[in-house]
Design a protein around this motif. Structure first.
Motif, PDB file in Angstrom:
ATOM      1  N   GLU A   1     -66.676  10.354 -15.251  1.00  0.00           N
ATOM      2  CA  GLU A   1     -66.263  10.642 -16.620  1.00  0.00           C
ATOM      3  C   GLU A   1     -65.614  12.013 -16.730  1.00  0.00           C
ATOM      4  OE1 GLU A   1     -69.203   9.780 -15.636  1.00  0.00           O
ATOM      5  OE2 GLU A   1     -69.587   7.766 -16.430  1.00  0.00           O
ATOM      6  N   ARG A   2     -66.153  12.991 -16.014  1.00  0.00           N
ATOM      7  CA  ARG A   2     -65.592  14.330 -16.048  1.00  0.00           C
ATOM      8  C   ARG A   2     -64.228  14.374 -15.368  1.00  0.00           C
ATOM      9  NH1 ARG A   2     -68.929  18.580 -16.791  1.00  0.00           N
ATOM     10  NH2 ARG A   2     -66.924  19.668 -17.012  1.00  0.00           N
ATOM     11  N   LEU A   3     -64.052  13.574 -14.306  1.00  0.00           N
ATOM     12  CA  LEU A   3     -62.751  13.539 -13.630  1.00  0.00           C
ATOM     13  C   LEU A   3     -61.656  13.069 -14.572  1.00  0.00           C
ATOM     14  CD1 LEU A   3     -63.541  12.113 -10.072  1.00  0.00           C
ATOM     15  CD2 LEU A   3     -62.589  14.351 -10.598  1.00  0.00           C
ATOM     16  N   LEU A   4     -61.898  11.969 -15.264  1.00  0.00           N
ATOM     17  CA  LEU A   4     -60.866  11.435 -16.149  1.00  0.00           C
ATOM     18  C   LEU A   4     -60.697  12.278 -17.406  1.00  0.00           C
ATOM     19  CD1 LEU A   4     -61.363   7.578 -15.913  1.00  0.00           C
ATOM     20  CD2 LEU A   4     -59.741   9.031 -14.731  1.00  0.00           C
ATOM     21  N   ALA A   5     -61.754  12.971 -17.806  1.00  0.00           N
ATOM     22  CA  ALA A   5     -61.645  13.783 -19.008  1.00  0.00           C
ATOM     23  C   ALA A   5     -60.950  15.115 -18.758  1.00  0.00           C
ATOM     24  CB  ALA A   5     -63.048  14.032 -19.584  1.00  0.00           C
ATOM     25  N   ASP A   6     -61.238  15.748 -17.622  1.00  0.00           N
ATOM     26  CA  ASP A   6     -60.726  17.097 -17.356  1.00  0.00           C
ATOM     27  C   ASP A   6     -59.576  17.134 -16.355  1.00  0.00           C
ATOM     28  OD1 ASP A   6     -62.733  17.848 -19.042  1.00  0.00           O
ATOM     29  OD2 ASP A   6     -64.082  18.560 -17.468  1.00  0.00           O
ATOM     30  N   LEU A   7     -59.464  16.108 -15.504  1.00  0.00           N
ATOM     31  CA  LEU A   7     -58.433  16.140 -14.447  1.00  0.00           C
ATOM     32  C   LEU A   7     -57.576  14.878 -14.448  1.00  0.00           C
ATOM     33  CD1 LEU A   7     -60.673  17.460 -11.518  1.00  0.00           C
ATOM     34  CD2 LEU A   7     -59.170  18.806 -12.972  1.00  0.00           C
TER      35      LEU A   7
END
Length: 822
Positions: free
Chosen positions: A769-775
């Motif tokens: 989730e953090r990958l798609l949200a921040d990167l």
């Protein structure tokens, strides 16, 4: 018009009318019998002029008429299959080329599965089994001058070579065994041998013949990828026939010379693979490589430099063929120069896969084995210059396999090129590859006379026998006089003895620091080094007081005596220091990585220590256990040897007296605990990635020190992977992806491997989730780059790593798509 010719025309015209309209079996039988008189070899045959006119002008029309009347009812007009046999005899006994073309035309023109289609296919199978294909090709070997002869040859060539494809398309699942490629092309090879035998017989009889059509058939079959099937039949027979006949050699040379240029590569590669050695290849090809520019390009350029799928015996056959003639040896010398230049070219090393580099190295060593010292002497300076430049380039590579290949080839080549000078010597472990390459450099044996070969074993056998017989005699003579010799004593087993050390191992960490920095007692220095790791683990508080100082001492420590396992002892002690006091020691080591006056070895040691320490810190349930380093002290020896004995006795007594209701052994899971690497991951990671693009006087990561850059990239990827489920993982992943994007087109394969591993580490360690949200932008840009690497990168490991990273991206997308859908 000649009366005889007009009579043939009238007869054929009347016969065609009868065949087309009559349903009377007797009349059809007599009509076909009258037409069969015009076939050569028939009973009551017509005049030769009439036969020639019938074959040239009317035979194809008669065959098409017979095909048109073919039906089950028409064949049953006469009993016992008489009409079918007479109908088939026209195809099997008439001019073979016209019969073959009409058969192929009728099969291709038949409308779907039908009786006519299957009958014509079965007749074509009989045509092939009767050897009529040899008659088709033999008819084209005669010197003809008709204007339509070239068009006829082109049509026949297409039909002969493409027969399996045409029949497979028409018959589909009902295809016959004779038309399968694995059966048809060996048959075609046998038919070519029959035609070649007829050509040789004609030449011996004084008749002119041409093998041009055979060459075209052979070349086209090889272009279709059927070298193995057709040459597997031709090469063994031609090898035997050319061994003792000059005429067969000339015919064979002419056969390969007439092959069109577009098919020359396919034929030559097939011949080199099928030939059993250079002498066979020389008999089959002659000096083709000197007469044909295409053949010269294929054999001296394409096979050696542009392809690397061929085996080592094939290379030996090819280069041995060039070495067997004085005129061809000039091409061998030129090939050696070009191979040496390619072997040492920085661009070639960077952009060619490792299997191709091994292939070029094998060809280079085979060339050196075939050339004489006098031939190498003329171009010694040029060869030595290319060799030394290539050795430097390969030793500077970051890939161990490339460096090892450079050592092996350079050692052999320097000895052969400059035998009078000092050879290049390198230390490397022998393995199967090195032994294979060294065996290729051995010059081929000179053919001795049969008498010498047969006599050599007879000379050596008595010597070996007499030597072996003398040994027992000497032993038996001395056995009676030396009964009391010391050799009869059984040696005492001293395998468990330990060397006594006069120096005592330090008991405290500070004492170890003092011993390593100022002690002149080398036994005490060694004892301190061996005991240091255990003391750090047992006394972490004392180690933290001098952790940075101890790390500095160990980082600069040099081996002053021949200590067994010095590098391992120093590394384990450094790892123990970092694990005991991670933040300050990691901060010190990372600052020293970009400092001046450090060797490349020290910088790589820093990276190894940080990786090993991070592994220990991130391990769940890590228990401090003192390792067994060096020999134990005398005070601790009795307990270490006696405690296990009495403890085992007590456990056995308890086990025998205890009553258990279940025989299932207890299963203990791993001890749970916090990830100690969570709090200090930033100290390990960010200082290393901060100054990679700032060159120093003696250290340039983006320049010559690409080996250290590769180690740095692999270390950053390992630290990223070990930081899974930590709070700093997101920041580390973002910084690492920016770092990877900067170096993604690096020319060194070792660096690219590290970059691809780092991408996989980010995808595994950072929550999806953090990958798609921040990167999201970084992931979108990484996908086409990974796809390009997986498809076009010359290094196989890079392609595999890129494919794994792409699979991780696909898995990430598949995981998040259900979450995003309502």
């Amino acid at each position: 018009m000649d009366p005889a010719q007009s009579a043939v025309t009238l007869t054929v015209r009347e016969a065609l009318h009868t065949l087309s309209s009559s349903e009377d079996g007797g009349r059809l039988l007599s009509t076909l019998g009258a037409l069969k008189r015009y076939l050569s070899g028939a009973k009551n045959s017509a005049l030769p002029g009439e036969q020639e006119e019938f074959a040239r002008m009317h035979f194809s029309a008669v065959l098409r008429c017979l095909v048109g009347r073919l039906s089950p009812g028409w064949l049953e007009l006469l009993p016992d299959g008489q009409l079918e046999d007479l109908w088939a005899s026209f195809f099997l006994e008439g001019p073979a080329d016209q019969a073959f073309l009409v058969l192929m035309e009728s099969i291709e023109g038949a409308a779907g599965p039908s009786f006519r289609l299957m009958k014509m296919a079965q007749l074509l199978a009989r045509f092939l089994s009767a050897g009529r294909m040899a008659a088709v090709m033999e008819g084209q070997s005669r010197q003809l001058t008709e204007p339509a002869f070239r068009l006829l040859q082109e049509t026949l060539l297409t039909k002969v070579v493409g027969l399996p494809d045409h029949l497979g398309n028409r018959l589909q699942r009902e295809n016959l065994e004779a038309f399968l490629p694995q059966n048809y092309f060996p048959l075609l090879g046998e038919e070519i041998m029959r035609v070649l035998q007829a050509v040789v017989d004609s030449l011996r009889g004084g008749w002119d013949c041409s093998v041009s059509f055979l060459s075209q058939v052979l070349g086209k079959a090889c272009v279709h990828g059927r070298q193995k099937e057709i040459l597997g039949v031709l090469v063994p027979q031609l090898t035997a026939l050319t061994q003792g006949s000059c005429l067969w050699r000339r015919v064979c040379w002419r056969l390969v010379e007439c092959v069109p240029d577009r098919a020359m590569e396919a034929l030559l590669t097939g011949l080199v693979e099928a030939a059993s050695g250079p002498d066979v290849l020389s008999r089959l090809l002659g000096n083709l490589v000197l007469k044909s520019k295409k053949a010269q390009f294929v054999m001296t350029r394409k096979i050696l430099f542009l392809q690397y799928r061929y085996s080592t015996p094939m290379l030996q056959s090819l280069l041995g063929y060039l070495a067997m003639d004085s005129q061809r040896r000039l091409l061998l010398r030129q090939a050696l120069k070009e191979l040496l230049e390619t072997w040492g070219s920085p661009s070639a090393i960077r952009h060619t896969p490792l299997p191709q580099q091994r292939y070029v190295s094998s060809a280079l060593l085979i060339c050196l084995a075939h050339l004489q010292d006098t031939e190498l002497r003329d171009s010694r300076d040029e060869l030595l210059a290319s060799l030394m430049a290539g050795v430097k380039t390969r030793l500077d590579s970051s890939l161990p396999a490339v460096r090892r290949l450079g050592m092996i080839v350079a050692g052999v080549a320097s000895t052969r090129i400059h035998p009078d000078g000092p050879p290049l010597r390198f230390q490397y472990e022998e393995d199967e590859l090195s032994r294979e390459l060294l065996a290729l450099a051995v010059p081929p044996p000179v053919a001795d006379s049969p008498s010498e070969v047969e006599a050599s074993p007879a000379v050596e056998t008595p010597d070996r026998g007499s030597t072996d017989d003398d040994i027992p005699q000497a032993q038996s003579e001395g056995s009676g006089s030396d009964l009391d010799s010391d050799d009869e004593l059984v040696p005492y087993d001293m395998s468990g003895d330990q060397e006594l050390k006069s120096g005592k191992a330090p008991a405290y960490v500070r004492d170890c620091v003092e011993a390593l920095t100022s002690s002149e007692d080398w036994e005490r220095w060694e004892a301190a080094l061996r005991a240091l790791e255990g003391l750090i683990v047992r006394s972490p508080a004392a180690a933290r007081e001098v952790s940075v100082e101890l790390a500095k001492v160990l980082l600069h420590l040099e081996e002053k005596t021949s200590v067994v396992g010095f590098e391992g002892l120093r590394q384990r002690a450094l790892v123990a220091v970092v694990v005991t006091d991670p933040a300050p020691v990691a901060e010190y080591l990372t600052s020293q990585f970009y400092a001046l006056n450090f060797s490349l070895r020290q910088r790589m040691d820093i990276l190894d220590v940080l990786t090993l320490a991070a592994q220990q810190l991130s391990r769940p349930g890590r228990l401090p256990k003192a390792p067994q380093c060096g020999s134990p002290s005398p005070a601790s020896q009795p307990s270490s040897t006696q405690a296990p004995a009495w403890r085992a006795v007590m456990q056995e007594r308890i086990r025998s007296k205890t009553r258990r209701f279940s025989q299932r052994s207890p299963r203990w899971g791993p001890d749970a605990g916090p990830n100690e690497f969570n709090l200090v991951a930033g100290y390990f990671f960010f200082p290393l990635i901060r100054h990679f693009d700032r060159p120093l006087v003696t250290f340039d990561l983006l320049g010559e020190d690409q080996l250290v850059l590769g180690r740095l990239v692999h270390t950053l990827g390992a630290l990223m992977y070990l930081a899974v489920n930590t709070t700093v993982a997101m920041a580390m992943g973002k910084a690492l992806l920016e770092f990877v994007w900067t170096l993604r087109f690096h020319g060194d394969a070792y660096v690219r491997r590290g970059l691809l591993s780092a991408v996989s580490s980010v995808l595994l360690s950072v929550p999806a989730e953090r990958l798609l949200a921040d990167l999201p932008d970084e992931l979108l840009e990484a996908r086409p780059w990974l796809a390009d690497v997986a498809e076009q990168d010359p290094d196989e490991d890079c392609r595999v790593l890129a494919m794994k990273a792409l699979l991780l991206l696909e898995k990430l997308r598949d995981t998040l798509v259900p979450l995003s859908s309502p």
